[in-house]
Design a protein around this motif. Structure first.
Motif, PDB file in Angstrom:
ATOM      1  N   PRO A  44      37.868  36.657  40.791  1.00 19.61           N
ATOM      2  CA  PRO A  44      39.182  37.004  41.347  1.00 19.61           C
ATOM      3  C   PRO A  44      39.880  38.095  40.550  1.00 19.61           C
ATOM      4  CG  PRO A  44      39.349  34.988  40.058  1.00 19.61           C
ATOM      5  CD  PRO A  44      37.882  35.352  40.091  1.00 19.61           C
ATOM      6  N   GLU A  45      40.831  38.757  41.192  1.00 19.33           N
ATOM      7  CA  GLU A  45      41.756  39.620  40.458  1.00 19.33           C
ATOM      8  C   GLU A  45      42.579  38.729  39.521  1.00 19.33           C
ATOM      9  OE1 GLU A  45      41.629  42.701  40.494  1.00 19.33           O
ATOM     10  OE2 GLU A  45      40.861  43.384  42.419  1.00 19.33           O
ATOM     11  N   PRO A  46      42.911  39.185  38.339  1.00 24.33           N
ATOM     12  CA  PRO A  46      42.784  40.544  37.803  1.00 24.33           C
ATOM     13  C   PRO A  46      41.514  40.763  36.988  1.00 24.33           C
ATOM     14  CG  PRO A  46      44.137  39.252  36.344  1.00 24.33           C
ATOM     15  CD  PRO A  46      43.727  38.329  37.451  1.00 24.33           C
ATOM     16  N   LEU A  47      40.512  39.892  37.148  1.00 29.43           N
ATOM     17  CA  LEU A  47      39.297  39.963  36.328  1.00 29.43           C
ATOM     18  C   LEU A  47      38.103  40.505  37.102  1.00 29.43           C
ATOM     19  CD1 LEU A  47      39.714  36.485  34.601  1.00 29.43           C
ATOM     20  CD2 LEU A  47      40.319  38.712  33.665  1.00 29.43           C
ATOM     21  N   ARG A  48      38.346  41.009  38.290  1.00 30.63           N
ATOM     22  CA  ARG A  48      37.259  41.493  39.141  1.00 30.63           C
ATOM     23  C   ARG A  48      36.421  42.541  38.391  1.00 30.63           C
ATOM     24  NH1 ARG A  48      37.933  43.729  45.365  1.00 30.63           N
ATOM     25  NH2 ARG A  48      35.735  43.520  45.948  1.00 30.63           N
ATOM     26  N   GLY A  49      35.118  42.410  38.509  1.00 29.73           N
ATOM     27  CA  GLY A  49      34.208  43.279  37.777  1.00 29.73           C
ATOM     28  C   GLY A  49      33.513  42.547  36.641  1.00 29.73           C
ATOM     29  N   LYS A  50      34.131  41.468  36.168  1.00 31.89           N
ATOM     30  CA  LYS A  50      33.507  40.626  35.149  1.00 31.89           C
ATOM     31  C   LYS A  50      32.690  39.527  35.817  1.00 31.89           C
ATOM     32  CE  LYS A  50      37.223  41.117  31.719  1.00 31.89           C
ATOM     33  NZ  LYS A  50      38.170  40.380  30.838  1.00 31.89           N
ATOM     34  N   ARG A  51      31.800  38.927  35.047  1.00 29.74           N
ATOM     35  CA  ARG A  51      31.091  37.747  35.540  1.00 29.74           C
ATOM     36  C   ARG A  51      32.102  36.611  35.722  1.00 29.74           C
ATOM     37  NH1 ARG A  51      27.677  34.484  31.245  1.00 29.74           N
ATOM     38  NH2 ARG A  51      29.858  34.110  30.658  1.00 29.74           N
ATOM     39  N   ASN A  52      32.050  35.968  36.851  1.00 25.30           N
ATOM     40  CA  ASN A  52      32.966  34.871  37.127  1.00 25.30           C
ATOM     41  C   ASN A  52      32.541  33.608  36.373  1.00 25.30           C
ATOM     42  OD1 ASN A  52      35.171  33.627  38.272  1.00 25.30           O
ATOM     43  ND2 ASN A  52      34.369  33.599  40.353  1.00 25.30           N
ATOM     44  N   GLU A  53      33.499  32.707  36.118  1.00 23.44           N
ATOM     45  CA  GLU A  53      33.194  31.423  35.491  1.00 23.44           C
ATOM     46  C   GLU A  53      34.268  30.419  35.883  1.00 23.44           C
ATOM     47  OE1 GLU A  53      34.630  31.308  31.036  1.00 23.44           O
ATOM     48  OE2 GLU A  53      33.401  33.121  31.333  1.00 23.44           O
ATOM     49  N   PRO A  54      33.986  29.119  35.756  1.00 22.71           N
ATOM     50  CA  PRO A  54      34.918  28.092  36.249  1.00 22.71           C
ATOM     51  C   PRO A  54      36.341  28.220  35.727  1.00 22.71           C
ATOM     52  CG  PRO A  54      32.802  27.096  35.817  1.00 22.71           C
ATOM     53  CD  PRO A  54      32.704  28.520  35.334  1.00 22.71           C
ATOM     54  N   ALA A  55      36.526  28.641  34.484  1.00 21.54           N
ATOM     55  CA  ALA A  55      37.878  28.752  33.923  1.00 21.54           C
ATOM     56  C   ALA A  55      38.742  29.720  34.729  1.00 21.54           C
ATOM     57  CB  ALA A  55      37.819  29.198  32.467  1.00 21.54           C
ATOM     58  N   PHE A  56      38.120  30.638  35.475  1.00 20.74           N
ATOM     59  CA  PHE A  56      38.873  31.643  36.218  1.00 20.74           C
ATOM     60  C   PHE A  56      39.464  31.094  37.520  1.00 20.74           C
ATOM     61  CE2 PHE A  56      36.069  35.316  34.394  1.00 20.74           C
ATOM     62  CZ  PHE A  56      36.558  35.034  33.122  1.00 20.74           C
ATOM     63  N   VAL A  57      39.160  29.846  37.863  1.00 22.71           N
ATOM     64  CA  VAL A  57      39.696  29.278  39.102  1.00 22.71           C
ATOM     65  C   VAL A  57      41.222  29.292  39.105  1.00 22.71           C
ATOM     66  CG1 VAL A  57      39.778  26.845  38.358  1.00 22.71           C
ATOM     67  CG2 VAL A  57      39.368  27.405  40.767  1.00 22.71           C
ATOM     68  N   VAL A  58      41.828  29.275  37.925  1.00 29.73           N
ATOM     69  CA  VAL A  58      43.288  29.260  37.837  1.00 29.73           C
ATOM     70  C   VAL A  58      43.896  30.518  38.463  1.00 29.73           C
ATOM     71  CG1 VAL A  58      43.395  30.296  35.531  1.00 29.73           C
ATOM     72  CG2 VAL A  58      45.238  28.815  36.312  1.00 29.73           C
ATOM     73  N   HIS A  59      43.192  31.645  38.403  1.00 27.32           N
ATOM     74  CA  HIS A  59      43.730  32.889  38.966  1.00 27.32           C
ATOM     75  C   HIS A  59      43.796  32.795  40.499  1.00 27.32           C
ATOM     76  CE1 HIS A  59      43.706  34.928  35.096  1.00 27.32           C
ATOM     77  NE2 HIS A  59      42.496  34.449  34.899  1.00 27.32           N
ATOM     78  N   THR A  60      42.751  32.251  41.092  1.00 24.48           N
ATOM     79  CA  THR A  60      42.765  32.049  42.541  1.00 24.48           C
ATOM     80  C   THR A  60      43.831  31.042  42.936  1.00 24.48           C
ATOM     81  OG1 THR A  60      40.405  32.568  42.653  1.00 24.48           O
ATOM     82  CG2 THR A  60      41.360  31.364  44.524  1.00 24.48           C
ATOM     83  N   ALA A  61      43.918  29.956  42.170  1.00 17.67           N
ATOM     84  CA  ALA A  61      44.913  28.914  42.460  1.00 17.67           C
ATOM     85  C   ALA A  61      46.330  29.468  42.372  1.00 17.67           C
ATOM     86  CB  ALA A  61      44.732  27.743  41.501  1.00 17.67           C
ATOM     87  N   ARG A  62      46.601  30.269  41.353  1.00 17.24           N
ATOM     88  CA  ARG A  62      47.943  30.832  41.191  1.00 17.24           C
ATOM     89  C   ARG A  62      48.279  31.764  42.362  1.00 17.24           C
ATOM     90  NH1 ARG A  62      47.445  32.523  36.342  1.00 17.24           N
ATOM     91  NH2 ARG A  62      48.474  30.751  35.363  1.00 17.24           N
ATOM     92  N   PHE A  63      47.297  32.532  42.810  1.00 16.46           N
ATOM     93  CA  PHE A  63      47.514  33.444  43.934  1.00 16.46           C
ATOM     94  C   PHE A  63      47.825  32.660  45.209  1.00 16.46           C
ATOM     95  CE2 PHE A  63      46.407  36.338  47.327  1.00 16.46           C
ATOM     96  CZ  PHE A  63      46.851  37.570  46.864  1.00 16.46           C
ATOM     97  N   ILE A  64      47.089  31.584  45.451  1.00 13.77           N
ATOM     98  CA  ILE A  64      47.323  30.753  46.630  1.00 13.77           C
ATOM     99  C   ILE A  64      48.699  30.095  46.555  1.00 13.77           C
ATOM    100  CG2 ILE A  64      46.527  28.732  47.917  1.00 13.77           C
ATOM    101  CD1 ILE A  64      43.679  29.437  46.957  1.00 13.77           C
ATOM    102  N   ALA A  65      49.075  29.649  45.365  1.00  9.90           N
ATOM    103  CA  ALA A  65      50.398  29.036  45.194  1.00  9.90           C
ATOM    104  C   ALA A  65      51.499  30.006  45.593  1.00  9.90           C
ATOM    105  CB  ALA A  65      50.583  28.583  43.751  1.00  9.90           C
ATOM    106  N   GLU A  66      51.369  31.261  45.192  1.00  9.81           N
ATOM    107  CA  GLU A  66      52.370  32.262  45.551  1.00  9.81           C
ATOM    108  C   GLU A  66      52.397  32.491  47.062  1.00  9.81           C
ATOM    109  OE1 GLU A  66      51.383  35.644  43.200  1.00  9.81           O
ATOM    110  OE2 GLU A  66      52.010  34.733  41.304  1.00  9.81           O
ATOM    111  N   LEU A  67      51.213  32.519  47.678  1.00 13.46           N
ATOM    112  CA  LEU A  67      51.154  32.681  49.134  1.00 13.46           C
ATOM    113  C   LEU A  67      51.900  31.561  49.847  1.00 13.46           C
ATOM    114  CD1 LEU A  67      47.427  33.625  49.907  1.00 13.46           C
ATOM    115  CD2 LEU A  67      49.425  35.096  50.169  1.00 13.46           C
ATOM    116  N   ARG A  68      51.762  30.341  49.324  1.00 10.31           N
ATOM    117  CA  ARG A  68      52.303  29.153  49.989  1.00 10.31           C
ATOM    118  C   ARG A  68      53.706  28.799  49.500  1.00 10.31           C
ATOM    119  NH1 ARG A  68      47.763  26.272  52.365  1.00 10.31           N
ATOM    120  NH2 ARG A  68      48.774  24.236  52.147  1.00 10.31           N
ATOM    121  N   ASP A  69      54.249  29.628  48.595  1.00 14.27           N
ATOM    122  CA  ASP A  69      55.602  29.442  48.073  1.00 14.27           C
ATOM    123  C   ASP A  69      55.761  28.080  47.400  1.00 14.27           C
ATOM    124  OD1 ASP A  69      58.224  30.140  47.472  1.00 14.27           O
ATOM    125  OD2 ASP A  69      59.005  29.282  49.333  1.00 14.27           O
TER     126      ASP A  69
END
Length: 465
Positions: A220-245
């Motif tokens: 996910p952004e803002p780490l796009r381009g790096k190898r993904n790993e489970p700890a990065f799920v927080v970035h997706t979760a935070r983005f979804i939270a903002e979408l859903r207010d």
């Protein structure tokens, strides 16, 4: 938080797999589900689940590898799956394969066509029917194969599963949710060109939402381009939270609960009498109500925004105060929950008075039956104790109101309208609310609230909290 889909057994993690798992722990992940997609991947996933207490495995053959499917491979998948325990509480170290929690990743992929489509469909069906036989959820991969995926799923009768890394349209999401499937959102929702996916991630009801990484892919952004790993799920979760207010804590709680329910892992939450949503604290003081609204969430779930609200007892005033703690930590203290708070008028008044003395603000969410319940005008008793009140109007006329809200009192609709009118005299901020149920005329409801001089808030059906 739970990363419901990653591939920790894959080669990109060979140099530093233990560090990746450690970082997931440090990031606060409660569990990780690592997904088998070919024979060696299934074997690696099971081995990781054996080694780490917070890692669980799934086994299945991905559509890319359907061409390599054999009865021997299928027999081994069955052995891995058959050796699991149904409940996490009874899993043991002696049962080394007990942490297999689903069949997957299975499905169809018509983008790459690494396997012939007829073979993909045949292998997909075999694994679906086996999952149904052993009562395990399924993890579905579907890319550019909407029509066949839906047809096969609907014919299979499988009702437990997740559409992983969802990339379909809203119609597809609605059809799989109607089957009982969850929708899992991964890193692409954070990408700039993901407008359709963002709309879907915003619209999925709380009860059907999961998050994942699909690591090592789809960082996910803002780490796009790096190898993904489970700890990065927080970035997706935070983005979804903002979408859903809502807050990241809300998304964490909602998706963690959903993952536990689907995969049968971890401990389920206990009933809460004080529960936080966004920056407000809600008080759940009774499950009793004088309406039986057709849209009420409590008739199909115990949970709102991941909080369990089905009370085992009605809390005493001291319990409520202890659960609140410092009321100034919150935007407001809201009397709400799974019932009508004004049934407990004395408790509401006492706790509201205490909140005000401590410097907090008070809101009441009510069906407007308070004066009917107590056979007197209760609003003067709330003056000075309540800063705002939300009153459920819910219809434009008595006939519609009775059909939707099924009140315990005769003439309830007219009494609710009068309650809204009277509330203006004693409470500074009054809002009437309406749920978008069938037959409700929002424009006519607004005519009523305009004539009463109060605000109208329209709530979307099935969106709670």
């Amino acid at each position: 938080m739970i990363d419901t889909h990653c591939h920790l057994e894959m080669k990109p993690y060979d140099p530093d797999r233990e560090d990746v798992i450690r970082r997931a722990r440090e990031a606060g992940l409660e569990a990780i589900i690592t997904i088998g997609s070919d024979f060696e991947g299934c074997k690696g996933a099971v081995e990781l689940a054996e080694k780490y207490d917070f890692i669980y495995a799934t086994v299945g053959i991905h559509p890319h590898d359907a061409k390599d499917f054999s009865e021997e491979i299928f027999d081994q998948i069955k052995r891995w799956a058959a050796n699991r325990s149904q409940k996490s509480e009874v899993r043991s170290q002696k049962n080394k394969n007990s942490k297999v929690v689903a069949i997957g990743e299975i499905g169809l992929d018509y983008h790459y066509d690494h396997s012939p489509r007829d073979i993909q469909k045949d292998v997909f069906k075999k694994q679906l029917y086996y999952a149904k036989e052993v009562n395990l959820p399924v993890i579905i991969h579907s890319r550019e194969a909407k029509k066949d995926t839906l047809k096969i799923l609907e014919e299979s009768g499988v009702t437990k599963g997740v559409m992983h890394c969802f990339s379909g349209d809203m119609e597809m999401a609605e059809r799989v949710m109607s089957l009982g499937f969850y929708i899992s959102i991964a890193g692409p929702v954070t990408f700039k060109n993901a407008d359709r996916l963002r709309e879907i991630a915003k619209a999925i009801p709380d009860d059907y939402l999961l998050v994942e990484t699909d690591a090592p892919y789809l960082t996910p952004e803002p780490l796009r381009g790096k190898r993904n790993e489970p700890a990065f799920v927080v970035h997706t979760a935070r983005f979804i939270a903002e979408l859903r207010d809502i807050s990241i804590e809300d998304i964490d709680r909602i998706t963690t609960l959903n993952a536990k329910r689907l995969f049968g892992i971890g401990k389920m939450p206990e009933a809460e009498i004080a529960y936080k949503i966004r920056d407000s604290l809600y008080l759940n003081i009774t499950n009793r109500c004088t309406s039986k609204c057709t849209f009420c969430v409590k008739f199909h779930t115990d949970f709102v925004k991941g909080h369990k609200l089905r009370l085992e007892h009605e809390p005493a005033e001291e319990e409520l105060k202890n659960a609140i703690g410092d009321p100034t930590k919150y935007k407001e203290i809201v009397f709400c929950g799974y019932g009508e708070p004004l049934l407990r008028l004395d408790a509401v008044k006492s706790v509201a008075s205490w909140v005000k003395e401590k410097g907090g603000k008070v809101r009441i969410n009510t069906n407007g039956h308070g004066s009917l319940i107590h056979k007197k005008n209760i609003l003067p008793e709330l003056q000075g104790l309540v800063d705002s009140i939300s009153i459920s109007l819910d219809a434009q006329d008595e006939e519609t109101y009775n059909r939707i809200c099924r009140p315990a009192f005769k003439n309830a609709f007219n009494e609710v309208v009068n309650f809204i009118k009277e509330a203006k005299k004693y409470i500074p901020d009054v809002t009437a609310t309406v749920v978008t149920s069938e037959g409700v005329d929002i424009d006519k409801c607004k005519e009523i609230t305009d004539s009463l001089g109060v605000k109208l808030r329209v709530r979307k059906l099935d969106v709670v909290g």
